[in-house]
Design a protein around this motif. Sequence first.
Motif, mmCIF file in Angstrom:
data_model
loop_
_atom_site.group_PDB
_atom_site.id
_atom_site.type_symbol
_atom_site.label_atom_id
_atom_site.label_comp_id
_atom_site.label_asym_id
_atom_site.label_seq_id
_atom_site.Cartn_x
_atom_site.Cartn_y
_atom_site.Cartn_z
ATOM 1 N N UNK A 186 13.157 65.619 47.640
ATOM 2 C CA UNK A 186 12.586 64.324 47.267
ATOM 3 C C UNK A 186 12.558 64.143 45.755
ATOM 4 N N UNK A 187 13.085 63.026 45.288
ATOM 5 C CA UNK A 187 13.091 62.725 43.865
ATOM 6 C C UNK A 187 14.309 63.227 43.126
ATOM 7 N N UNK A 188 15.103 64.083 43.765
ATOM 8 C CA UNK A 188 16.293 64.603 43.114
ATOM 9 C C UNK A 188 17.473 63.653 43.301
ATOM 10 N N UNK A 189 18.383 63.679 42.367
ATOM 11 C CA UNK A 189 19.579 62.854 42.466
ATOM 12 C C UNK A 189 20.395 63.248 43.700
ATOM 13 N N UNK A 190 20.788 62.250 44.486
ATOM 14 C CA UNK A 190 21.599 62.518 45.667
ATOM 15 C C UNK A 190 20.834 63.065 46.841
ATOM 16 N N UNK A 191 19.509 63.019 46.791
ATOM 17 C CA UNK A 191 18.692 63.563 47.878
ATOM 18 C C UNK A 191 18.907 62.772 49.164
ATOM 19 N N UNK A 192 18.859 63.468 50.298
ATOM 20 C CA UNK A 192 18.945 62.799 51.591
ATOM 21 C C UNK A 192 17.549 62.674 52.186
ATOM 22 N N UNK A 193 17.396 61.818 53.163
ATOM 23 C CA UNK A 193 16.105 61.597 53.798
ATOM 24 C C UNK A 193 15.591 62.887 54.424
ATOM 25 N N UNK B 271 21.975 72.302 51.915
ATOM 26 C CA UNK B 271 21.062 71.203 52.230
ATOM 27 C C UNK B 271 20.796 71.142 53.730
ATOM 28 N N UNK B 272 19.519 71.036 54.087
ATOM 29 C CA UNK B 272 19.126 70.823 55.481
ATOM 30 C C UNK B 272 18.142 69.665 55.536
ATOM 31 N N UNK B 273 18.097 68.999 56.672
ATOM 32 C CA UNK B 273 17.119 67.934 56.899
ATOM 33 C C UNK B 273 16.156 68.407 57.974
ATOM 34 N N UNK B 274 14.861 68.369 57.663
ATOM 35 C CA UNK B 274 13.842 68.730 58.645
ATOM 36 C C UNK B 274 13.204 67.440 59.133
ATOM 37 N N UNK B 275 13.707 66.933 60.258
ATOM 38 C CA UNK B 275 13.264 65.648 60.772
ATOM 39 C C UNK B 275 11.902 65.732 61.438
ATOM 40 N N UNK B 276 11.500 66.923 61.831
ATOM 41 C CA UNK B 276 10.186 67.149 62.427
ATOM 42 C C UNK B 276 9.938 68.651 62.410
ATOM 43 N N UNK B 277 8.734 69.102 62.786
ATOM 44 C CA UNK B 277 8.489 70.558 62.827
ATOM 45 C C UNK B 277 9.321 71.297 63.872
ATOM 46 N N UNK B 278 10.027 70.551 64.720
ATOM 47 C CA UNK B 278 10.830 71.210 65.745
ATOM 48 C C UNK B 278 12.300 70.773 65.695
#
Length: 207
Positions: free
Chosen positions: A91-98, A116-123
């Motif tokens: 968050x806040x970094x250039x090129x960051x993904x949701x 890079x990984x995306x943690x969409x929820x705790x599971x």
Amino acid sequence: MIEPAGRGRTAQLSGIPLPNQTDKTMTSSRLALYVAITLATMSVLPAAHAQSAADQRTISDFLECKLSEKQITRFMDRIDNNAVSGLSRQAGKSGAITLGWEAQKPVRAWGTKSTVVAMLSPHEMLMAIPAPKGGELDMAKQWAERIGGMREDAGVVSMREHMNWHGADYRKAGSGHETRLLVDQKETPGWILLGCHYQEATLGGLQ
């Protein structure tokens, strides 16, 4: 770090004492020897807050649907307490993904690697794999075919055909989990997201 020499003390470089610089007997060869020893010592010191091989393996196993309920709960608790070194929010970094997180070292899973990984929820954790902008859907289809057995449900197809959604959401059911391949050309252009969604009912109190 170099600490200045004071009266009755020696100069220090990274904690290794050097003879006082006012010592007229210091020769260039002796100085070179001290510097060589210092550099050799520094080269074998572990980097502060380095990402451990065990945590890299855990992230890889999370992405490939190989973790047990206890392992997921323990790992997510450590993330919540900032106890997983080398893994930080984008968050806040250039090129960051949701909902993106960045690993200090590349994580290997599904025959590829990414930092890079995306943690969409705790599971749910998905690896971000670079894709040509505008070509994300074609690349996702190729990955889905490579993995095999992945399908999109009717709702996803309807969103793409009738709601002008530019994306894909392939899934493959497993025991208590499903492999997920997600594309959203608006939210994460230039990436496809591949990983694992663990069914909530199997994770007990992990909500």
